[in-house]
Design an enzyme around this catalytic site. Structure first.
Site, PDB file in Angstrom:
ATOM      1  N   ASP A  69       0.819  -1.200   0.000  1.00  0.00           N
ATOM      2  CA  ASP A  69       0.000   0.000   0.000  1.00  0.00           C
ATOM      3  C   ASP A  69       0.864   1.265   0.000  1.00  0.00           C
ATOM      4  O   ASP A  69       2.085   1.205   0.183  1.00  0.00           O
ATOM      5  CB  ASP A  69      -0.912   0.026   1.230  1.00  0.00           C
ATOM      6  CG  ASP A  69      -2.147  -0.853   1.042  1.00  0.00           C
ATOM      7  OD1 ASP A  69      -2.379  -1.291  -0.093  1.00  0.00           O
ATOM      8  OD2 ASP A  69      -2.856  -1.110   2.028  1.00  0.00           O
ATOM      9  N   LYS A 113      -3.549   3.273  -2.551  1.00  0.00           N
ATOM     10  CA  LYS A 113      -4.754   4.045  -2.837  1.00  0.00           C
ATOM     11  C   LYS A 113      -4.624   5.448  -2.262  1.00  0.00           C
ATOM     12  O   LYS A 113      -4.056   5.650  -1.197  1.00  0.00           O
ATOM     13  CB  LYS A 113      -5.982   3.373  -2.213  1.00  0.00           C
ATOM     14  CG  LYS A 113      -6.292   2.001  -2.767  1.00  0.00           C
ATOM     15  CD  LYS A 113      -7.422   1.380  -1.978  1.00  0.00           C
ATOM     16  CE  LYS A 113      -7.702  -0.040  -2.449  1.00  0.00           C
ATOM     17  NZ  LYS A 113      -8.676  -0.706  -1.579  1.00  0.00           N
ATOM     18  N   MET A 120      -9.288   8.429   8.746  1.00  0.00           N
ATOM     19  CA  MET A 120      -9.659   8.880   7.386  1.00  0.00           C
ATOM     20  C   MET A 120     -10.777   9.929   7.415  1.00  0.00           C
ATOM     21  O   MET A 120     -11.637   9.953   6.545  1.00  0.00           O
ATOM     22  CB  MET A 120     -10.101   7.692   6.518  1.00  0.00           C
ATOM     23  CG  MET A 120      -9.063   6.591   6.429  1.00  0.00           C
ATOM     24  SD  MET A 120      -9.719   5.054   5.735  1.00  0.00           S
ATOM     25  CE  MET A 120     -10.811   4.473   7.042  1.00  0.00           C
TER      26      MET A 120
END
Length: 495
Positions: A37, A59, A171
């Site tokens: 990641d 991502k 997030m």
């Protein structure tokens, strides 16, 4: 026999690459394929290892290299090739990392998997910000919450506002205002302590602490970037008292290390422990030469009375060849002299205490302090670098017979693209030089754009020979180590 390889869902932890678990590191070493990641320490991934395949599936909001479905298929495809696959995720695989979804996908297709837990940012990140996630006086429960729900569904603020423990939102930076307003509108005290932690555990960590009512405005003023954590709870009160991470002497400083990669680990590790962001620019590499000549002299080592090492590299190469067919007893009664405590320290790794180390680690002092220890009938073997200064050889040869063998050379390294970008874009605080060859090769490697960006950087030199080389190449030396070793190089930066 299973027709599939095994997939490991590995948590990389956060911050320094040292925060991965022992098991996680072992899996990375054994894996054939590493699927990784974006939000993890990239030092965990040695892309120069040609024995492994590296697949970046990182991502970023609205910018995905691969969709989650495509990532799932990559894991299946690579395991179907009977390969061991490490699916490396930041933090912990099962804490907002979609590890559960990937595990379900694998098990439904008959593929063996194993989870290797990691330090999740919702706990470790708070530690780095000086905020204990629980404390008997301030918060006796913890709640990890996604600030970005699937299909943009809103959070249950009525329930959340009634929680008395510590809430950590992952997030959620883009939704900070909505989260704060949602909690306040549902009855949470607007004066509740709150913090936003950006890049937790990294040298560029930034933390804003305020109240639930005004945190959004304060974050905008500080230009906080994602990835960020939002912390709500009275434990935030302890930040100023417990903020060890940002109080380290070199926190937030960008330090360039120009040593050869095989030499730099100790310097890099110590700078990182002091809080620095280290940019490794290995301008030189060590190339072993004349091995056959050295092997011949090793076989005749008892013909010599003295063995002089002028660098740790010389010790490593000499001892490596000696130990192929002998052990240290082959050195017999040979007196061993070392130029500097770094060289002496390398000898100790082989169980050898140097018979003599000069008070200052330059050839002139070495000669002055050792010349009375040498007799005309002595024989000296001096294995060292091809580009070493001739002073010591010339002066000692006036006293007795001396055999000099060049056993390694320092050759130029190219700067990787990622390293070049760092030199162009980061605000470089210090550049360290540990030899004249690191100076000369660094000067050759930098282009006009890099040169312009590093103008304000402070040059730290390990000693006078290196300082002279720096000045000859257009660098102004800010400070020189008092004693010419790594410990005092670091001390020069701190002071």
């Amino acid at each position: 026999m299973n027709k599939f390889g095994k997939v490991y869902l590995v948590g990389a932890g956060i911050g320094s690459e040292e925060y991965i678990t022992v098991k996680g590191k072992k899996i990375l070493e054994e894996a054939d394929v590493i699927v990784y990641d974006r939000l993890l320490n990239q030092n965990l991934i040695n892309r120069k290892d040609n024995t492994k395949e590296f697949i970046n599936v990182g991502k970023q909001a609205s910018n995905h290299i691969y969709s989650q479905d495509e990532i799932n298929e990559i894991l299946v495809k690579k395991s179907s090739e009977c390969k061991t696959v490490a699916r490396l995720k930041g933090g912990d695989p099962y804490v907002f990392g979609r590890g559960g979804e990937e595990a379900e996908y694998l098990i439904d297709r008959g593929i063996e998997f194993e989870v290797v837990p990691g330090l999740t940012s919702g706990i470790a990140g708070l530690c780095f910000a000086g905020i204990p996630i629980t404390h008997r006086d301030y918060g006796s429960s913890l709640h990890l919450i996604t600030g970005h729900k699937k299909n943009e569904a809103d959070l249950d603020y009525d329930t959340l506002s009634k929680l008395n423990g510590t809430m950590v939102f992952y997030m959620g930076l883009a939704n900070l205002k909505r989260i704060c307003e949602g909690l306040i509108d549902s009855g949470k005290n607007p004066e509740t302590y709150c913090a936003v932690i950006s890049h937790a555990g990294y040298p560029d960590q930034k933390v804003v602490s305020a109240t639930l009512f005004n945190i959004d405005e304060d974050v905008k003023n500080e230009d906080i970037k994602s990835p960020s954590l939002i912390v709500v709870g009275d434990v935030v009160k302890l930040r100023e008292k417990l903020n060890f991470f940002e109080n380290r002497p070199l926190f937030g400083k960008n330090v360039v290390v120009t040593r050869a990669r095989e030499q730099s680990s100790s310097l890099v590790s110590r700078l990182k422990n002091l809080g620095a962001n280290v940019i490794e620019i290995p301008t030189i590499a060590i190339k072993q030469i004349n091995s056959d000549k050295l092997k011949l002299e090793i076989e005749n080592i008892k013909n010599y009375t003295h063995l002089i090492f002028t660098s740790a590299n010389g010790v490593k190469i000499f001892m490596g060849l000696l130990l192929e067919n002998h052990d240290v007893r082959a050195l017999g009664s040979v007196q061993i002299f070392a130029m500097g405590d770094g060289t002496a320290g390398e000898l100790k790794n082989y169980g050898i205490n140097a018979d003599f180390v000069p008070s200052r680690f330059v050839a002139e002092t070495f000669y002055e302090e050792m010349k009375d220890k040498i007799k005309p009938e002595d024989k000296i073997l001096m294995p060292r670098a091809l580009k070493a200064r001739p002073f010591l050889r010339d002066k000692l040869s006036e006293i007795c017979e001396l055999t000099e063998i060049f056993i390694y050379d320092t050759v130029s390294e190219e700067i990787e693209q990622e390293e070049r970008e760092a030199l162009k874009t980061l605000n470089i605080d210090y550049i360290t030089f540990t030899s004249s060859s690191t100076v000369e090769n660094f000067a050759k490697l930098i282009d006009d754009e890099i040169s312009e960006n590093i103008k304000k950087a402070k040059i730290i030199s390990i000693g006078p020979i290196t300082s002279k080389a720096a000045e000859n190449n257009g660098f102004s030396v800010y400070r020189e180590a008092e004693i010419y070793n790594i410990e005092n190089l670091i001390k020069a930066i701190i002071e």
